[in-house]
Structure formats: C-alpha cells, structure tokens
Design a protein around this motif. Structure first.
Motif, PDB file in Angstrom:
ATOM      1  N   ASP A 174      45.166  70.910  56.581  1.00  0.00           N
ATOM      2  CA  ASP A 174      45.007  69.532  56.133  1.00  0.00           C
ATOM      3  C   ASP A 174      43.754  68.878  56.695  1.00  0.00           C
ATOM      4  N   ASP A 175      43.233  69.428  57.811  1.00  0.00           N
ATOM      5  CA  ASP A 175      42.014  68.874  58.382  1.00  0.00           C
ATOM      6  C   ASP A 175      40.769  69.404  57.689  1.00  0.00           C
ATOM      7  N   GLN A 176      40.938  70.335  56.733  1.00  0.00           N
ATOM      8  CA  GLN A 176      39.807  70.884  55.992  1.00  0.00           C
ATOM      9  C   GLN A 176      40.093  70.835  54.489  1.00  0.00           C
ATOM     10  N   PRO A 177      40.337  69.638  53.942  1.00  0.00           N
ATOM     11  CA  PRO A 177      40.671  69.576  52.514  1.00  0.00           C
ATOM     12  C   PRO A 177      39.474  69.928  51.644  1.00  0.00           C
ATOM     13  N   GLU A 178      39.752  70.642  50.541  1.00  0.00           N
ATOM     14  CA  GLU A 178      38.695  70.960  49.606  1.00  0.00           C
ATOM     15  C   GLU A 178      38.483  69.753  48.692  1.00  0.00           C
ATOM     16  N   PRO A 179      37.222  69.424  48.380  1.00  0.00           N
ATOM     17  CA  PRO A 179      36.959  68.241  47.551  1.00  0.00           C
ATOM     18  C   PRO A 179      37.660  68.269  46.199  1.00  0.00           C
ATOM     19  N   ASP A 180      37.869  69.449  45.633  1.00  0.00           N
ATOM     20  CA  ASP A 180      38.463  69.525  44.306  1.00  0.00           C
ATOM     21  C   ASP A 180      39.980  69.693  44.336  1.00  0.00           C
ATOM     22  N   ASP A 181      40.591  69.658  45.515  1.00  0.00           N
ATOM     23  CA  ASP A 181      42.049  69.683  45.639  1.00  0.00           C
ATOM     24  C   ASP A 181      42.539  68.237  45.595  1.00  0.00           C
ATOM     25  N   CYS A 182      42.542  67.657  44.393  1.00  0.00           N
ATOM     26  CA  CYS A 182      42.689  66.202  44.282  1.00  0.00           C
ATOM     27  C   CYS A 182      43.688  65.797  43.202  1.00  0.00           C
ATOM     28  N   ALA A 183      44.743  66.572  43.001  1.00  0.00           N
ATOM     29  CA  ALA A 183      45.706  66.261  41.943  1.00  0.00           C
ATOM     30  C   ALA A 183      46.331  64.888  42.140  1.00  0.00           C
ATOM     31  N   ALA A 184      46.792  64.592  43.350  1.00  0.00           N
ATOM     32  CA  ALA A 184      47.446  63.310  43.600  1.00  0.00           C
ATOM     33  C   ALA A 184      46.488  62.147  43.392  1.00  0.00           C
ATOM     34  N   GLU A 185      45.249  62.313  43.858  1.00  0.00           N
ATOM     35  CA  GLU A 185      44.263  61.244  43.709  1.00  0.00           C
ATOM     36  C   GLU A 185      43.943  60.986  42.239  1.00  0.00           C
ATOM     37  N   LEU A 186      43.838  62.053  41.450  1.00  0.00           N
ATOM     38  CA  LEU A 186      43.544  61.889  40.032  1.00  0.00           C
ATOM     39  C   LEU A 186      44.696  61.210  39.296  1.00  0.00           C
ATOM     40  N   ILE A 187      45.913  61.561  39.641  1.00  0.00           N
ATOM     41  CA  ILE A 187      47.074  60.914  39.002  1.00  0.00           C
ATOM     42  C   ILE A 187      47.103  59.434  39.355  1.00  0.00           C
ATOM     43  N   ALA A 188      46.883  59.116  40.635  1.00  0.00           N
ATOM     44  CA  ALA A 188      46.904  57.717  41.057  1.00  0.00           C
ATOM     45  C   ALA A 188      45.787  56.921  40.387  1.00  0.00           C
ATOM     46  N   GLU A 189      44.610  57.537  40.251  1.00  0.00           N
ATOM     47  CA  GLU A 189      43.473  56.830  39.662  1.00  0.00           C
ATOM     48  C   GLU A 189      43.647  56.584  38.173  1.00  0.00           C
ATOM     49  N   HIS A 190      44.283  57.532  37.476  1.00  0.00           N
ATOM     50  CA  HIS A 190      44.340  57.460  36.018  1.00  0.00           C
ATOM     51  C   HIS A 190      45.769  57.270  35.496  1.00  0.00           C
ATOM     52  N   ARG A 191      46.658  56.736  36.300  1.00  0.00           N
ATOM     53  CA  ARG A 191      48.052  56.636  35.866  1.00  0.00           C
ATOM     54  C   ARG A 191      48.212  55.704  34.659  1.00  0.00           C
ATOM     55  N   THR A 192      47.261  54.767  34.467  1.00  0.00           N
ATOM     56  CA  THR A 192      47.379  53.881  33.304  1.00  0.00           C
ATOM     57  C   THR A 192      47.236  54.640  31.986  1.00  0.00           C
ATOM     58  N   ALA A 193      46.622  55.823  32.024  1.00  0.00           N
ATOM     59  CA  ALA A 193      46.481  56.626  30.802  1.00  0.00           C
ATOM     60  C   ALA A 193      47.721  57.471  30.522  1.00  0.00           C
ATOM     61  N   LEU A 194      48.684  57.493  31.449  1.00  0.00           N
ATOM     62  CA  LEU A 194      49.881  58.301  31.238  1.00  0.00           C
ATOM     63  C   LEU A 194      50.652  57.857  30.005  1.00  0.00           C
ATOM     64  N   ASP A 195      50.747  56.546  29.802  1.00  0.00           N
ATOM     65  CA  ASP A 195      51.499  56.045  28.657  1.00  0.00           C
ATOM     66  C   ASP A 195      50.876  56.521  27.352  1.00  0.00           C
ATOM     67  N   LEU A 196      49.542  56.577  27.304  1.00  0.00           N
ATOM     68  CA  LEU A 196      48.877  57.068  26.098  1.00  0.00           C
ATOM     69  C   LEU A 196      49.250  58.518  25.819  1.00  0.00           C
ATOM     70  N   LEU A 197      49.266  59.340  26.878  1.00  0.00           N
ATOM     71  CA  LEU A 197      49.613  60.750  26.685  1.00  0.00           C
ATOM     72  C   LEU A 197      51.070  60.910  26.260  1.00  0.00           C
ATOM     73  N   VAL A 198      51.961  60.106  26.846  1.00  0.00           N
ATOM     74  CA  VAL A 198      53.376  60.199  26.473  1.00  0.00           C
ATOM     75  C   VAL A 198      53.569  59.797  25.017  1.00  0.00           C
ATOM     76  N   ARG A 199      52.913  58.722  24.604  1.00  0.00           N
ATOM     77  CA  ARG A 199      53.026  58.289  23.203  1.00  0.00           C
ATOM     78  C   ARG A 199      52.464  59.352  22.262  1.00  0.00           C
TER      79      ARG A 199
END
Length: 452
Positions: A174-199
C-alpha cells in the motif's frame, strides 16, 4: 512489440542508472502520443498504438494488440503477473537477469514467446492501456468532425477494466501504489455517469453485443465499488438494478443521441478583425503539438492554430487564434503562443479564451522580433520572405517541442480515431477493431448529430 511464436529479448539495463531494471521486448518507436502505457506492480508496460511504418513512411493501421514491452524495476513484485502475460520461461528469464544467474543472464537472454496474448489478463491489460491512452490523446476535433469521448463513460469503463486486471497491481504494498491502480478513484470521480450507463443497459431493442458489454462493465464496477467500500445513491441504484436480473421491458428504445448529448452552440466564432485600421502583411497556420498542453484545451486539428501579421501604421503586430476544444476550461491556467521568426529565439504571447477561440496578440517590436520587410516597408521581401513559426503550449506543462516528423504521426492518430468511430457505428462493431470499441466510442457515434 513481440508476437506469439517469435523470440523475445530479455535484457538487463547496462547504463547503471536504475539498478536491476530489466527490459522485456523492444521499445516501440515514435513520439509518446503513439504509445499506450500502463504502470503496474514492479514495471511499466508499453504498447504501440499505431502500426509499423508503411512503404511511404506514415504508420499503418494497427492489427490486433500483441504483447507489451516491459521495463521491470522490481522483479519480485512483477512475478505475480509476468508468467500470466508472457509465460513461465519469460518470467524465469526476468528473474535470472535480475539476479545475474545463470552465468551470462545479466547481459540478456532470448526466449520464445508462448501463445499467451489471448489470455484474459493480456487482452485486458492491452485494452486498459489503450483506454488510458484515449483519455489523454484522443484527437477530438470539431473542425474535422471527430467526436470527443464522454469522460464519465470512459472513466467508468477504465474502472471496470482496472478491477478486471487486478492481478497487475500489488495491493500488498500500500505504500507503493501504482498510478494506474485507480478503480475506486475513477468510480468516485465519475459516479454521476452511472445512471446514464444503467439507463442504457436497461433500454430495450439494443444490439446483443452492446447489452453484454454494458452488463460486464456494470457488474465489474459494482464488484470494484463493493471491494473498496464505496457507497452512495448512484451505486445503490446500480446494485438494485443488477439484483432485479429480469428481462428488459418492452418499449421505445433509448435515444442515445439524447442520452449523451453535449452542450451545443459551438460555432467557431472567428469574427471581426482584432486590430482595426490595419492591413494584412502575411498569415499562416502554426503547428499543433498535442504534447505541449493538457487534453481538452485545443481542437486536435493540425490547422487549429493560425496567425496573422498586420501592419498598424509603422508597427507590425502578430495576432494568434487557436480553436478551442469544446470542453476547454473557462477559468484557471491559460495557454500561450510561442512565436519564432527565421529560427530566432522563441517568444511567448499570452492567450485568453474568447467564445470558442484562444486569442492573443502583440507588437513584434515589443517581443524583440523583426521582419525582413521589402522596400515599401509594408510587405515581406519576395526574395526572402520571413519564416514564422507559431505553436501553442501551457507553461509548466510543456515538455518542449517534438520532432519534425511528429505531424505524420498525428495524422495517423487522427485516421485511427476515425477508423475506430466508423467501426463503432457498424451493426457488429466488435469485429476486427483494435481493441474493440469502448462504450464511450459507441456513445460518441450515437451523439454525433448533436455535436456536429
């Protein structure tokens, strides 16, 4: 880039700059915007986005993605995925090169590539890297009719792919995170688009391939969010929709053009002369080096940068216009134009965003520049016209100008984007695309009439 059935070089760095660095495969040629890069546990993986140079010079369209080049800086951490990506023989060779055993391995070994590029991890890694490339380098252009990609839709699919490729990332460090290991950050940043995908996913009468694609992405997002402990209304709505697990209701198909419509009114407001009472001496188009500013600032067309030199009385003034990207920021950091006359030192002219243009100007004398004018002191000498070069950049972001041949690579990237959008528009968009179209590309095609 190695292909299955070919030999692959595994070598240890000889310059001594990074102790223990091992390279797997040959570094792709070309500027950085022609390479897809992924930071993973103990290494950096690189794929060429374009194909090999054709007979006339510019790159060809790419084929199916092959195996990446790997710069391994921590073989211990990389062992968790090396075998799955390249096969056990390559993983053993990387270990031997790092430790210097057996004899001579530190200088390099050659091993046969096993047929592993079709594995889930190899295909997912190539797709994830290409998605990150698209988020940075996609050549959106109003001038050329190349639709931009919806950031939220692309970001959520990248989150799903990151979770799918979790083996590439080392959660034990955890002290050496890879920059592209960012699933949680991407979901949090773009969660407003989730409704569009569900629809979109729940909509009736859509292609079966698209429905399966949406289902896979949404279930991976749900699993990634659950693993990261994320919650909120958008995620609860997603989980409730997935839990229903029932046939889609009959009804009117969703209008993707409306669902993913972007703001309208972008009209290229190149309008009145910026300087009254003047006459044009010369004008031209500048270079548009994508490397010199962040994504979303400038239209990707090569002639998006233009300039005019005017005579205003005895003064000579240069005015620069740069077509802005439709998503250009209205506040914050501002671009500058870099002006050079006859190869002399480069000087900078501040630009401001006005409607859909970045504009700016200055007297050449105030910049310490001069033109070789003809006898009437109004026009450049016909025998030796001045060579004016104008580029655009963001101070503090700019890595410096690229190579003269970069323009051909930019043309090839534009052609690749057009090819991909055309593939996404076909009834069976998944056949032969490199890699298969992203949801953001399918949505971009559907919304194109709203944009252009």
């Amino acid at each position: 880039m190695p292909e299955a059935g070919q030999d692959i070089q595994v070598t240890r760095a000889e310059d001594g700059t990074v102790d223990g660095t091992v390279r797997v495969g040959d570094e792709p040629a070309g500027p950085d915007f022609t390479r897809a890069v992924l930071d993973v546990a103990g290494a950096v993986l690189t794929w060429p986005v374009l194909g090999a140079p054709g007979a006339s010079g510019p790159p060809n369209a790419p084929g199916a993605p092959g195996l990446p080049t790997a710069h391994v800086h921590d073989a211990g951490r990389a062992q968790q995925w090396l075998w799955a990506l390249y096969g056990e023989r390559v993983a053993d060779a990387v270990h031997d090169c790092t430790t210097g055993t057996p004899s001579g391995a530190s200088a390099g070994v050659t091993v046969a590539v096993e047929a592993v590029e079709a594995t889930t991890l190899a295909g997912g890694a190539a797709r994830l890297a290409f998605g990150h490339w698209a988020s940075r380098w996609w050549p959106a252009s109003y001038m050329e009719g190349t639709a931009g990609l919806e950031p939220g839709v692309l970001g959520l699919e990248l989150a799903a792919l990151t979770h799918r490729c979790h083996q590439l990332f080392d959660t034990a460090f955890d002290d050496q995170p890879e920059p592209d290991d960012c699933a949680a950050e991407l979901i949090a940043e773009h969660r407003t688009a989730l409704d569009l995908l569900v629809r979109w996913w729940l909509a009736p009468s859509q292609p079966a391939d698209t429905a399966r694609h949406l289902d896979s992405v949404l279930r991976l997002i749900d699993d990634a969010a659950d693993s990261a402990g994320l919650d909120g209304p958008a995620l609860r709505h997603l989980r409730a929709s997935l839990d229903q697990d029932q046939p889609r209701p009959a009804g009117t198909p969703v209008d993707l053009g409306t669902l993913f419509a972007r703001p309208r009114g972008y009209a290229l407001a190149a309008g009145e002369p910026l300087t009254a009472g003047s006459r044009v001496i010369t004008r031209g188009a500048g270079g548009n080096d994508w490397r010199r500013y962040p994504p979303g600032f400038v239209d990707a067309a090569e002639d998006a940068v233009s300039w005019t030199v005017r005579a205003v009385g005895a003064r000579r003034r240069i005015e620069v216009e740069v077509v802005a990207d439709v998503a250009a920021p209205t506040a914050g950091a501002a671009l500058v134009a870099e002006v050079r006359v006859d190869g002399d030192r480069a000087v900078r002219v501040p630009l401001v965003l006005r409607d859909d243009l970045w504009t700016g100007g200055a007297d050449l004398s105030s910049l310490g520049l001069d033109l070789d004018l003809g006898p009437d002191r109004g026009l450049p000498s016909a025998a030796m016209p001045p060579r004016i070069e104008v580029g655009v950049l963001l101070p503090g972001f700019d890595p410096g100008p690229g190579a003269p041949g970069d323009a051909a690579h930019r043309d090839a990237v534009r052609a690749l984007a057009r090819q991909r959008l055309a593939a996404a528009a076909r009834p069976s968009p998944y056949a032969g695309a490199y890699p298969e179209p992203f949801l953001a590309e399918i949505a971009a095609v559907a919304a194109v009439e709203e944009d252009f």
